[in-house]
Design a protein around this motif. Structure first.
Motif, mmCIF file in Angstrom:
data_model
loop_
_atom_site.group_PDB
_atom_site.id
_atom_site.type_symbol
_atom_site.label_atom_id
_atom_site.label_comp_id
_atom_site.label_asym_id
_atom_site.label_seq_id
_atom_site.Cartn_x
_atom_site.Cartn_y
_atom_site.Cartn_z
ATOM 1 N N LEU A 59 -21.046 0.116 -20.844
ATOM 2 C CA LEU A 59 -19.951 -0.157 -19.915
ATOM 3 C C LEU A 59 -18.590 0.005 -20.574
ATOM 4 O O LEU A 59 -17.608 0.320 -19.909
ATOM 5 N N GLN A 60 -18.525 -0.223 -21.877
ATOM 6 C CA GLN A 60 -17.256 -0.067 -22.585
ATOM 7 C C GLN A 60 -16.782 1.375 -22.541
ATOM 8 O O GLN A 60 -15.591 1.642 -22.661
ATOM 9 N N GLU A 61 -17.709 2.298 -22.350
ATOM 10 C CA GLU A 61 -17.364 3.710 -22.326
ATOM 11 C C GLU A 61 -16.871 4.165 -20.954
ATOM 12 O O GLU A 61 -16.311 5.239 -20.817
ATOM 13 N N VAL A 62 -17.103 3.338 -19.930
ATOM 14 C CA VAL A 62 -16.702 3.695 -18.571
ATOM 15 C C VAL A 62 -15.213 3.419 -18.407
ATOM 16 O O VAL A 62 -14.729 2.333 -18.722
ATOM 17 N N LYS A 63 -14.514 4.403 -17.927
ATOM 18 C CA LYS A 63 -13.068 4.259 -17.711
ATOM 19 C C LYS A 63 -12.783 4.371 -16.213
ATOM 20 O O LYS A 63 -13.304 5.259 -15.529
ATOM 21 N N ALA A 64 -11.978 3.472 -15.718
ATOM 22 C CA ALA A 64 -11.583 3.503 -14.311
ATOM 23 C C ALA A 64 -10.498 4.564 -14.110
ATOM 24 O O ALA A 64 -9.750 4.894 -15.036
#
Length: 81
Positions: A59-64
């Protein structure tokens, strides 16, 4: 998930956390994994913690998208009215 009904000693909880984060020395890890072979609930908890840690790191790799927080705040404000 029977393991959720159990309480474990804080030492065991620390081992689970260290196991999930790969912070155990080789001998400690091997010994802890031997314990897991004989305790189904503890094994399920330890493996779930390890999988949860892996999912959180993904999830840390997911960017909004740009402006996400502003849109989210607008929706929250609208739902409060």
């Amino acid at each position: 998930m029977k393991f959720l009904d159990k309480e474990y000693h804080p030492v065991i909880e620390n081992y689970i956390a260290d196991y999930a984060e790969d912070n155990l020395e080789l001998v400690e890890r091997d010994t802890f994994e031997e314990v897991l072979v004989h305790d189904d609930d503890l094994r399920e908890l330890a493996f779930s913690a390890k999988e949860g840690k892996k999912l959180l790191s993904m999830l840390q790799e997911v960017k909004a998208k740009e402006g996400f927080l502003e849109r989210l705040n607008d929706r929250i404000a609208q739902s409060e009215n």
